[in-house]
Design a protein around this motif. Structure first.
Motif, PDB file in Angstrom:
ATOM      1  N   UNK A 106      27.663  53.122  29.420  1.00 47.67           N
ATOM      2  CA  UNK A 106      28.328  52.182  28.559  1.00 47.67           C
ATOM      3  C   UNK A 106      27.782  50.784  28.848  1.00 47.67           C
ATOM      4  N   UNK A 107      27.059  50.253  27.898  1.00 48.92           N
ATOM      5  CA  UNK A 107      26.442  48.950  28.079  1.00 48.92           C
ATOM      6  C   UNK A 107      27.456  47.840  27.817  1.00 48.92           C
ATOM      7  N   UNK A 108      27.389  46.822  28.637  1.00 45.53           N
ATOM      8  CA  UNK A 108      28.273  45.670  28.506  1.00 45.53           C
ATOM      9  C   UNK A 108      27.435  44.457  28.171  1.00 45.53           C
ATOM     10  N   UNK A 109      27.975  43.591  27.327  1.00 42.34           N
ATOM     11  CA  UNK A 109      27.285  42.348  27.028  1.00 42.34           C
ATOM     12  C   UNK A 109      27.543  41.355  28.157  1.00 42.34           C
ATOM     13  N   UNK A 110      26.752  40.321  28.185  1.00 43.33           N
ATOM     14  CA  UNK A 110      26.903  39.308  29.228  1.00 43.33           C
ATOM     15  C   UNK A 110      28.265  38.635  29.113  1.00 43.33           C
ATOM     16  N   UNK A 111      28.692  38.345  27.897  1.00 42.50           N
ATOM     17  CA  UNK A 111      29.995  37.685  27.736  1.00 42.50           C
ATOM     18  C   UNK A 111      31.137  38.598  28.178  1.00 42.50           C
ATOM     19  N   UNK A 112      31.037  39.900  27.917  1.00 43.41           N
ATOM     20  CA  UNK A 112      32.101  40.807  28.371  1.00 43.41           C
ATOM     21  C   UNK A 112      32.080  40.953  29.888  1.00 43.41           C
ATOM     22  N   UNK A 113      30.899  40.898  30.483  1.00 45.51           N
ATOM     23  CA  UNK A 113      30.806  40.969  31.946  1.00 45.51           C
ATOM     24  C   UNK A 113      31.426  39.722  32.578  1.00 45.51           C
ATOM     25  N   UNK A 114      31.186  38.549  31.996  1.00 40.10           N
ATOM     26  CA  UNK A 114      31.778  37.317  32.511  1.00 40.10           C
ATOM     27  C   UNK A 114      33.303  37.337  32.339  1.00 40.10           C
ATOM     28  N   UNK A 115      33.769  37.856  31.203  1.00 43.45           N
ATOM     29  CA  UNK A 115      35.214  37.962  30.973  1.00 43.45           C
ATOM     30  C   UNK A 115      35.838  38.950  31.952  1.00 43.45           C
ATOM     31  N   UNK A 116      35.182  40.102  32.160  1.00 44.66           N
ATOM     32  CA  UNK A 116      35.676  41.077  33.137  1.00 44.66           C
ATOM     33  C   UNK A 116      35.687  40.479  34.539  1.00 44.66           C
ATOM     34  N   UNK A 117      34.666  39.689  34.858  1.00 47.82           N
ATOM     35  CA  UNK A 117      34.606  39.033  36.155  1.00 47.82           C
ATOM     36  C   UNK A 117      35.747  38.054  36.355  1.00 47.82           C
ATOM     37  N   UNK A 118      36.079  37.304  35.315  1.00 47.93           N
ATOM     38  CA  UNK A 118      37.196  36.358  35.392  1.00 47.93           C
ATOM     39  C   UNK A 118      38.515  37.104  35.590  1.00 47.93           C
ATOM     40  N   UNK A 119      38.698  38.201  34.878  1.00 54.21           N
ATOM     41  CA  UNK A 119      39.923  38.994  35.033  1.00 54.21           C
ATOM     42  C   UNK A 119      39.990  39.627  36.426  1.00 54.21           C
ATOM     43  N   UNK A 120      38.865  40.126  36.903  1.00 54.01           N
ATOM     44  CA  UNK A 120      38.814  40.752  38.228  1.00 54.01           C
ATOM     45  C   UNK A 120      39.086  39.714  39.316  1.00 54.01           C
ATOM     46  N   UNK A 121      38.563  38.504  39.125  1.00 56.41           N
ATOM     47  CA  UNK A 121      38.799  37.407  40.063  1.00 56.41           C
ATOM     48  C   UNK A 121      40.296  37.099  40.158  1.00 56.41           C
ATOM     49  N   UNK A 122      40.987  37.150  39.034  1.00 59.90           N
ATOM     50  CA  UNK A 122      42.413  36.858  39.019  1.00 59.90           C
ATOM     51  C   UNK A 122      43.254  38.035  39.505  1.00 59.90           C
ATOM     52  N   UNK A 123      42.747  39.258  39.382  1.00 58.29           N
ATOM     53  CA  UNK A 123      43.509  40.453  39.742  1.00 58.29           C
ATOM     54  C   UNK A 123      43.383  40.794  41.216  1.00 58.29           C
ATOM     55  N   UNK A 124      42.208  40.625  41.783  1.00 60.21           N
ATOM     56  CA  UNK A 124      41.965  41.083  43.153  1.00 60.21           C
ATOM     57  C   UNK A 124      42.889  40.352  44.136  1.00 60.21           C
ATOM     58  N   UNK A 125      43.629  41.095  44.973  1.00 59.21           N
ATOM     59  CA  UNK A 125      44.517  40.437  45.938  1.00 59.21           C
ATOM     60  C   UNK A 125      43.716  39.844  47.097  1.00 59.21           C
ATOM     61  N   UNK A 126      43.914  38.586  47.353  1.00 59.53           N
ATOM     62  CA  UNK A 126      43.200  37.907  48.436  1.00 59.53           C
ATOM     63  C   UNK A 126      44.033  38.023  49.712  1.00 59.53           C
ATOM     64  N   UNK A 127      43.949  39.171  50.359  1.00 62.29           N
ATOM     65  CA  UNK A 127      44.711  39.450  51.570  1.00 62.29           C
ATOM     66  C   UNK A 127      43.747  39.584  52.739  1.00 62.29           C
ATOM     67  N   UNK A 128      44.165  39.119  53.904  1.00 59.15           N
ATOM     68  CA  UNK A 128      43.276  39.133  55.067  1.00 59.15           C
ATOM     69  C   UNK A 128      42.873  40.552  55.465  1.00 59.15           C
ATOM     70  N   UNK A 129      43.705  41.548  55.168  1.00 56.19           N
ATOM     71  CA  UNK A 129      43.361  42.922  55.504  1.00 56.19           C
ATOM     72  C   UNK A 129      42.167  43.430  54.700  1.00 56.19           C
ATOM     73  N   UNK A 130      41.941  42.872  53.519  1.00 55.96           N
ATOM     74  CA  UNK A 130      40.876  43.333  52.636  1.00 55.96           C
ATOM     75  C   UNK A 130      39.534  42.664  52.897  1.00 55.96           C
ATOM     76  N   UNK A 131      39.521  41.549  53.624  1.00 58.16           N
ATOM     77  CA  UNK A 131      38.282  40.806  53.851  1.00 58.16           C
ATOM     78  C   UNK A 131      37.229  41.644  54.576  1.00 58.16           C
ATOM     79  N   UNK A 132      37.649  42.469  55.525  1.00 60.71           N
ATOM     80  CA  UNK A 132      36.673  43.254  56.279  1.00 60.71           C
ATOM     81  C   UNK A 132      36.238  44.501  55.536  1.00 60.71           C
ATOM     82  N   UNK A 133      37.010  44.929  54.562  1.00 61.47           N
ATOM     83  CA  UNK A 133      36.720  46.183  53.872  1.00 61.47           C
ATOM     84  C   UNK A 133      35.912  46.007  52.593  1.00 61.47           C
ATOM     85  N   UNK A 134      36.075  44.873  51.925  1.00 55.50           N
ATOM     86  CA  UNK A 134      35.460  44.672  50.613  1.00 55.50           C
ATOM     87  C   UNK A 134      34.768  43.312  50.555  1.00 55.50           C
ATOM     88  N   UNK A 135      33.608  43.231  49.896  1.00 53.82           N
ATOM     89  CA  UNK A 135      32.946  41.932  49.740  1.00 53.82           C
ATOM     90  C   UNK A 135      33.598  41.060  48.671  1.00 53.82           C
TER      91      UNK A 135
END
Length: 148
Positions: A1-30
């Motif tokens: 499934x190909x994504x356009x650049x604008x949809x990738x940037x929009x998905x990135x913005x949503x993912x940035x807002x969704x991902x929980x910024x918890x100290x337990x996750x820093x060592x497990x995920x980049x």
């Protein structure tokens, strides 16, 4: 499934807002480090780009205009690179080890009484982000602490 650049940037913005910024996750995920760097670059890079262009033109003169504009464009592209990486990551399927962890957390949260959608057969990182955000927001710290 190909994504356009604008949809990738929009998905990135949503993912940035969704991902929980918890100290337990820093060592497990980049994601935590990429999100921190992307948020910083969104704030700092426009000013740095303008300052760089103005300084190069002021010091070297207008004959350095192409190089100054190239440097300014580079600095302006850094936040978009972070959002693009996050958008790409959000749409990647979870590897088998994380998939089983996702299903385990999902099952335990349902047993604990959380209202969740049924788990997908091939979850992506964005589903993991939503699940972890729900876990950190709705469950008590002792219950979440057992997973990390």
């Amino acid at each position: 499934m190909a994504h356009t650049i604008s949809s990738m940037l929009k998905d990135g913005q949503q993912y940035l807002q969704t991902w929980p910024m918890q100290k337990q996750l820093y060592t497990m995920f980049p994601e935590c480090r990429v999100i921190s760097a992307t948020k910083l670059s969104i704030k700092v890079m426009p000013a740095l780009a303008v300052l760089t262009v103005a300084t190069l033109i002021n010091v070297q003169g207008y004959e350095m205009l192409p190089q100054a504009l190239a440097l300014g464009a580079f600095f302006m592209s850094l936040p978009m690179q972070g959002l693009f990486w996050l958008g790409h990551r959000a749409n990647q399927p979870l590897p088998p080890s994380l998939n089983s962890w996702y299903l385990d957390i999902h099952h335990k949260m349902q047993l604990h009484g959380c209202a969740l959608q049924s788990p997908r057969a091939k979850p992506q990182y964005k589903e993991l982000a939503r699940l972890l955000k729900t876990a950190f927001d709705e469950l008590d710290k002792t219950f979440v602490k057992r997973w990390f």
